[in-house]
Write a protein that holds these residues in place. Structure first.
Motif, PDB file in Angstrom:
ATOM      1  N   HIS A  29      -3.916  11.368   7.000  1.00 12.03           N
ATOM      2  CA  HIS A  29      -2.651  11.246   7.722  1.00 12.03           C
ATOM      3  C   HIS A  29      -1.687  10.234   7.107  1.00 12.03           C
ATOM      4  CE1 HIS A  29      -5.147  13.231  10.741  1.00 12.03           C
ATOM      5  NE2 HIS A  29      -4.007  13.659  11.263  1.00 12.03           N
ATOM      6  N   LEU A  30      -2.089   9.592   6.033  1.00 10.83           N
ATOM      7  CA  LEU A  30      -1.271   8.520   5.460  1.00 10.83           C
ATOM      8  C   LEU A  30       0.116   8.998   5.057  1.00 10.83           C
ATOM      9  CD1 LEU A  30      -1.165   5.550   4.831  1.00 10.83           C
ATOM     10  CD2 LEU A  30      -2.148   6.037   2.592  1.00 10.83           C
ATOM     11  N   GLN A  31       0.215  10.162   4.421  1.00  9.63           N
ATOM     12  CA  GLN A  31       1.533  10.638   4.014  1.00  9.63           C
ATOM     13  C   GLN A  31       2.425  10.904   5.223  1.00  9.63           C
ATOM     14  OE1 GLN A  31       2.532  10.666   0.703  1.00  9.63           O
ATOM     15  NE2 GLN A  31       4.497  10.752   1.758  1.00  9.63           N
ATOM     16  N   SER A  32       1.859  11.440   6.285  1.00  8.28           N
ATOM     17  CA  SER A  32       2.645  11.673   7.508  1.00  8.28           C
ATOM     18  C   SER A  32       3.132  10.362   8.101  1.00  8.28           C
ATOM     19  CB  SER A  32       1.814  12.421   8.544  1.00  8.28           C
ATOM     20  OG  SER A  32       1.455  13.686   8.082  1.00  8.28           O
ATOM     21  N   ALA A  41       3.941   1.462  12.267  1.00 10.24           N
ATOM     22  CA  ALA A  41       2.811   2.333  11.933  1.00 10.24           C
ATOM     23  C   ALA A  41       2.452   2.187  10.458  1.00 10.24           C
ATOM     24  CB  ALA A  41       3.141   3.789  12.261  1.00 10.24           C
ATOM     25  N   ILE A  42       3.454   2.121   9.593  1.00  9.55           N
ATOM     26  CA  ILE A  42       3.222   1.966   8.158  1.00  9.55           C
ATOM     27  C   ILE A  42       2.534   0.638   7.870  1.00  9.55           C
ATOM     28  CG2 ILE A  42       4.368   1.678   5.919  1.00  9.55           C
ATOM     29  CD1 ILE A  42       6.507   3.702   7.025  1.00  9.55           C
ATOM     30  N   GLU A  43       3.009  -0.429   8.490  1.00 14.30           N
ATOM     31  CA  GLU A  43       2.415  -1.751   8.286  1.00 14.30           C
ATOM     32  C   GLU A  43       0.948  -1.772   8.730  1.00 14.30           C
ATOM     33  OE1 GLU A  43       2.874  -6.276  10.041  1.00 14.30           O
ATOM     34  OE2 GLU A  43       4.614  -4.952  10.104  1.00 14.30           O
ATOM     35  N   ILE A  44       0.682  -1.208   9.889  1.00 12.76           N
ATOM     36  CA  ILE A  44      -0.691  -1.184  10.408  1.00 12.76           C
ATOM     37  C   ILE A  44      -1.582  -0.309   9.521  1.00 12.76           C
ATOM     38  CG2 ILE A  44      -2.132  -0.407  12.343  1.00 12.76           C
ATOM     39  CD1 ILE A  44       0.134  -1.399  14.203  1.00 12.76           C
ATOM     40  N   ALA A  45      -1.086   0.864   9.125  1.00 12.69           N
ATOM     41  CA  ALA A  45      -1.879   1.756   8.266  1.00 12.69           C
ATOM     42  C   ALA A  45      -2.203   1.088   6.934  1.00 12.69           C
ATOM     43  CB  ALA A  45      -1.125   3.070   8.041  1.00 12.69           C
ATOM     44  N   ASN A  46      -1.217   0.436   6.336  1.00 14.66           N
ATOM     45  CA  ASN A  46      -1.453  -0.253   5.064  1.00 14.66           C
ATOM     46  C   ASN A  46      -2.452  -1.389   5.242  1.00 14.66           C
ATOM     47  OD1 ASN A  46       0.208   1.366   3.488  1.00 14.66           O
ATOM     48  ND2 ASN A  46       2.002   0.095   3.833  1.00 14.66           N
ATOM     49  N   GLY A  47      -2.348  -2.114   6.357  1.00  9.32           N
ATOM     50  CA  GLY A  47      -3.287  -3.195   6.627  1.00  9.32           C
ATOM     51  C   GLY A  47      -4.710  -2.696   6.802  1.00  9.32           C
ATOM     52  N   ILE A  48      -4.857  -1.611   7.531  1.00 10.08           N
ATOM     53  CA  ILE A  48      -6.195  -1.036   7.738  1.00 10.08           C
ATOM     54  C   ILE A  48      -6.758  -0.540   6.412  1.00 10.08           C
ATOM     55  CG2 ILE A  48      -7.469   0.874   8.791  1.00 10.08           C
ATOM     56  CD1 ILE A  48      -5.534   0.615  11.183  1.00 10.08           C
ATOM     57  N   ASP A  49      -5.924   0.112   5.624  1.00  8.97           N
ATOM     58  CA  ASP A  49      -6.372   0.614   4.333  1.00  8.97           C
ATOM     59  C   ASP A  49      -6.879  -0.541   3.466  1.00  8.97           C
ATOM     60  OD1 ASP A  49      -6.744   2.647   2.357  1.00  8.97           O
ATOM     61  OD2 ASP A  49      -4.890   1.993   1.384  1.00  8.97           O
ATOM     62  N   ALA A  50      -6.134  -1.629   3.399  1.00  9.68           N
ATOM     63  CA  ALA A  50      -6.550  -2.802   2.611  1.00  9.68           C
ATOM     64  C   ALA A  50      -7.848  -3.391   3.166  1.00  9.68           C
ATOM     65  CB  ALA A  50      -5.440  -3.843   2.604  1.00  9.68           C
ATOM     66  N   ASP A  51      -7.943  -3.476   4.492  1.00 11.30           N
ATOM     67  CA  ASP A  51      -9.156  -4.034   5.110  1.00 11.30           C
ATOM     68  C   ASP A  51     -10.380  -3.156   4.837  1.00 11.30           C
ATOM     69  OD1 ASP A  51      -7.720  -6.170   6.049  1.00 11.30           O
ATOM     70  OD2 ASP A  51      -7.636  -5.472   8.126  1.00 11.30           O
ATOM     71  N   LEU A  52     -10.210  -1.843   4.869  1.00 11.29           N
ATOM     72  CA  LEU A  52     -11.333  -0.948   4.595  1.00 11.29           C
ATOM     73  C   LEU A  52     -11.819  -1.099   3.152  1.00 11.29           C
ATOM     74  CD1 LEU A  52     -10.147   2.202   6.570  1.00 11.29           C
ATOM     75  CD2 LEU A  52     -12.183   0.818   7.063  1.00 11.29           C
ATOM     76  N   ILE A  53     -10.888  -1.305   2.238  1.00  9.96           N
ATOM     77  CA  ILE A  53     -11.269  -1.547   0.843  1.00  9.96           C
ATOM     78  C   ILE A  53     -12.075  -2.839   0.745  1.00  9.96           C
ATOM     79  CG2 ILE A  53     -10.378  -2.154  -1.449  1.00  9.96           C
ATOM     80  CD1 ILE A  53      -8.025  -0.165  -0.792  1.00  9.96           C
ATOM     81  N   GLU A  54     -11.591  -3.892   1.396  1.00 11.34           N
ATOM     82  CA  GLU A  54     -12.310  -5.168   1.372  1.00 11.34           C
ATOM     83  C   GLU A  54     -13.675  -5.052   2.047  1.00 11.34           C
ATOM     84  OE1 GLU A  54      -9.915  -8.378   2.862  1.00 11.34           O
ATOM     85  OE2 GLU A  54      -8.469  -8.191   1.227  1.00 11.34           O
ATOM     86  N   TYR A  55     -13.779  -4.226   3.064  1.00  6.35           N
ATOM     87  CA  TYR A  55     -15.063  -4.018   3.735  1.00  6.35           C
ATOM     88  C   TYR A  55     -16.039  -3.310   2.790  1.00  6.35           C
ATOM     89  CZ  TYR A  55     -18.515  -2.174   7.005  1.00  6.35           C
ATOM     90  OH  TYR A  55     -19.694  -1.838   7.630  1.00  6.35           O
TER      91      TYR A  55
END
Length: 121
Positions: A29-32, A41-55
């Protein structure tokens, strides 16, 4: 898109879906989300994406990522209300205790008493 993203975070925190499922949903859903133009929504999605990478790289442990998801959920559920020429603004945070109905909100510590009705979804 923000409400859908927050729902996925909530489902993850409630144990209804895994972090892997959250990541799969986010990727699909990232492109949407980006196309929506919704800055929050973009800020939160980008933050979650970065956090998942760090996890995945073991920089964050499970407790840290869940705490961050909780913070994203709280941030996404915060409504900032500003009243034109009134120099004070108030931040109202929706909580899970609020039923899905319209409720009057009275803000009485501003220079003027203001009543408004908001619908929680």
């Amino acid at each position: 898109m923000l409400s859908e993203l927050l729902k996925q975070i909530e489902c993850t925190l409630n144990g209804e879906i895994s972090l892997s499922a959250l990541e799969d949903w986010l990727v699909s859903h990232l492109q949407s989300i980006l196309d929506s133009g919704d800055a929050q929504a973009i800020e939160i999605a980008n933050g979650i994406d970065a956090d998942l990478i760090e996890y995945r790289e073991r920089i964050l442990d499970i407790e840290e990522i869940l705490n961050r998801l909780q913070a994203f959920l709280a941030r996404g559920s915060t409504i900032v209300v500003e009243f034109g020429d009134v120099p004070t603004s108030k931040t109202l945070t929706a909580s899970q205790d609020i039923p899905v109905r319209t409720k009057p909100i009275v803000i009485s510590d501003l220079p003027h008493v203001i009543e408004m009705t908001m619908e929680y979804v």
